[in-house]
Design an enzyme around this catalytic site. Structure first.
Site, PDB file in Angstrom:
ATOM      1  CE  LYS A   1       1.177  -6.921  -8.592  1.00 22.92           C
ATOM      2  NZ  LYS A   1       1.618  -5.955  -7.584  1.00 22.92           N
TER       3      LYS A   1
ATOM      4  N   GLY B   1       0.787  -1.228   0.000  1.00 22.81           N
ATOM      5  CA  GLY B   1       0.000   0.000   0.000  1.00 22.81           C
ATOM      6  C   GLY B   1       0.813   1.269   0.000  1.00 22.81           C
ATOM      7  CB  VAL B   2       4.423   1.914  -0.049  1.00 20.43           C
ATOM      8  CG1 VAL B   2       5.057   1.303  -1.287  1.00 20.43           C
ATOM      9  CG2 VAL B   2       5.260   3.060   0.481  1.00 20.43           C
TER      10      VAL B   2
END
Length: 466
Positions: free
Chosen positions: A285, A265-266
């Protein structure tokens, strides 16, 4: 004091070392150890074009030629007489050339560039590493051995309080930061001990091997003082320690970066979209979890960056649960096959943004973490971190983990309100570049991505030219 430039004195000293082969025992040990590390790094890959710098009389040259006889091997040295001795040892199937490693005037690319115990003679080692790395082919290996601080410590102790004349060899800490840009790999240290019959035999050994050129500015000891030093050396056991460092570095097999974060979540996905937009990059990804709650990062990046379908490589593993890749796969009765996680090979000169899952120590499979994939792929890392309170511990731990594993770090992107103190601390304490500071985005939209992308470094500013 000799007024000749030091590089000229070094060349002259090695040219005059007619007894090098019989005296250079530890140089042969270092050559064999460096060769073993080269073979491990290359694996089954056979280099087609090899450049050896500082070949001396051909200890390493012979090993290289015997292992890869079909390769074009160019053995170079600053001392012409050394090259003649190397040719006598190895034969004329190898190309020989006078070349100063400090300014290698030669055209690449090479699959392997190597040098045994030549690095310590260079006055600007970081600049030389960068030039040599620029001569590597994609996936090429740069392998060097070097002497470390503590080499000949016994002689220096005997000389005290006088100056010993031993060159200033770098410490392990200093050498650890001396790596070619964007290349994966690190230095590893080893110690060896060499006995001598006497101090006189040790000094004769230095002359015979061409290594008697002292540090710049050194004035020889008076005869009486030298006698006392030799007596102390003999009384203490008349042996010396050699501190070796071996470094094997590899250029990425393709253009690209691995984007990871200090935690979940950064802002990795937003930053990835910005990098894709800024660099007109491809996107992958490899592992996606949490699809039960969201559409996934691949679709998000494609929408935010305006990617064409051909710019996207689908995930190799996609799972429903919002867990680590390993746990999410297990929840569906699956097991991630790490061997199938191979970098996309299309358009290798075009940047590829690879987005990891979570942070570096997120589990991927049994005994495989996300950092292990970073090591295997060999792409330089872009580390995304929060800008505010708590970021120093998370960021510096991540930087240290990458350095310990020999992963190249392109730089850090700070996400959130500007914090000059944290920025300066990360740069200074971590020894890393802050690529960008991204302010908090009220709305994550394609327009926001476009605006941030315009503030990021251009691809040409982060990667090799040409």
């Amino acid at each position: 004091m000799d007024t000749l430039p030091r590089q000229h004195r070094i060349r002259q000293s090695f040219d005059n070392a007619a007894q090098y082969d019989t005296a250079a025992t530890m140089q042969q040990v270092a050559a064999r150890q460096l060769f073993a590390q080269i073979c491990t790094k290359l694996g089954t890959k056979a280099p087609a074009r090899i450049l050896e710098i500082g070949c001396g009389t051909g200890f390493l040259t012979q090993l290289l030629h015997e292992r890869w006889p079909q390769a074009t091997l160019i053995a170079t040295d600053i001392a012409p007489h050394m090259l003649k001795r190397a040719a006598q040892r190895v034969g004329e199937a190898v190309q020989y050339a006078v070349l100063d490693a400090a300014s290698p005037d030669i055209e690449g690319p090479f699959d392997l560039i190597c040098g045994n115990l030549v690095f310590q003679w260079l006055e600007q080692p970081k600049a030389v590493l960068a030039r040599l790395a620029g001569l590597l082919a994609p996936g090429g290996v740069l392998a060097l051995s070097n002497l470390l601080e503590g080499t000949f410590a016994e002689w220096q102790t005997a000389c005290a309080p006088h100056e010993s004349g031993v060159p200033y060899y770098p410490s392990q800490q200093v050498l650890a930061d001396c790596v070619p840009p964007l290349c994966s790999g690190k230095w590893q240290a080893q110690t060896a001990v060499q006995p001598f019959a006497s101090a006189h035999a040790f000094l004769r050994h230095l002359k015979q091997t061409g290594a008697a050129v002292p540090r710049a500015g050194y004035s020889p000891l008076p005869i009486a003082a030298l006698r006392h030093v030799m007596q102390r050396f003999d009384a203490n056991g008349h042996y010396v320690s050699w501190q070796f460092a071996y470094g094997c570095f590899q250029r990425p097999v393709r253009a690209g970066v691995f984007v990871t974060g200090t935690d979940t979540g950064v802002g990795k996905t937003f930053v990835s979209a910005c990098l894709v937009k800024a660099w007109n990059a491809l996107y992958w990804k490899p592992l996606q979890s949490g699809l039960a709650e969201e559409e996934g990062d691949t679709a998000t990046v494609a929408q935010l960056a305006g990617c064409a379908p051909t710019d996207i490589t689908p995930p190799a593993g996609a799972f429903q649960a919002p867990l680590s890749p390993e746990a999410a796969a297990q929840a569906e009765g699956q097991c991630i096959n790490v061997q199938q996680l191979e970098l996309p090979s299309k358009e290798p000169m075009r940047p590829l943004v690879v987005e990891g899952a979570g942070g570096l120590m997120v589990p991927v499979a049994e005994q495989v973490m996300m950092i292990d994939l970073a090591v295997a792929w060999g792409l330089p890392v872009v580390l995304v971190a929060r800008s505010g309170l708590g970021t120093l511990n998370h960021t510096l731990l991540s930087v240290e983990a990458l350095k310990q594993r020999g992963v190249a770090l392109m730089g850090v992107i700070l996400n959130g309100p500007p914090n000059p103190g944290n920025k300066q601390a990360i740069e200074h304490k971590g020894g890393v570049r802050i690529l960008a500071e991204i302010a908090h985005q009220l709305y994550v939209t394609p327009d926001a991505v476009q605006a941030v992308a315009g503030t990021l470094p251009k691809w040409e500013e982060t990667w090799w030219q040409g």
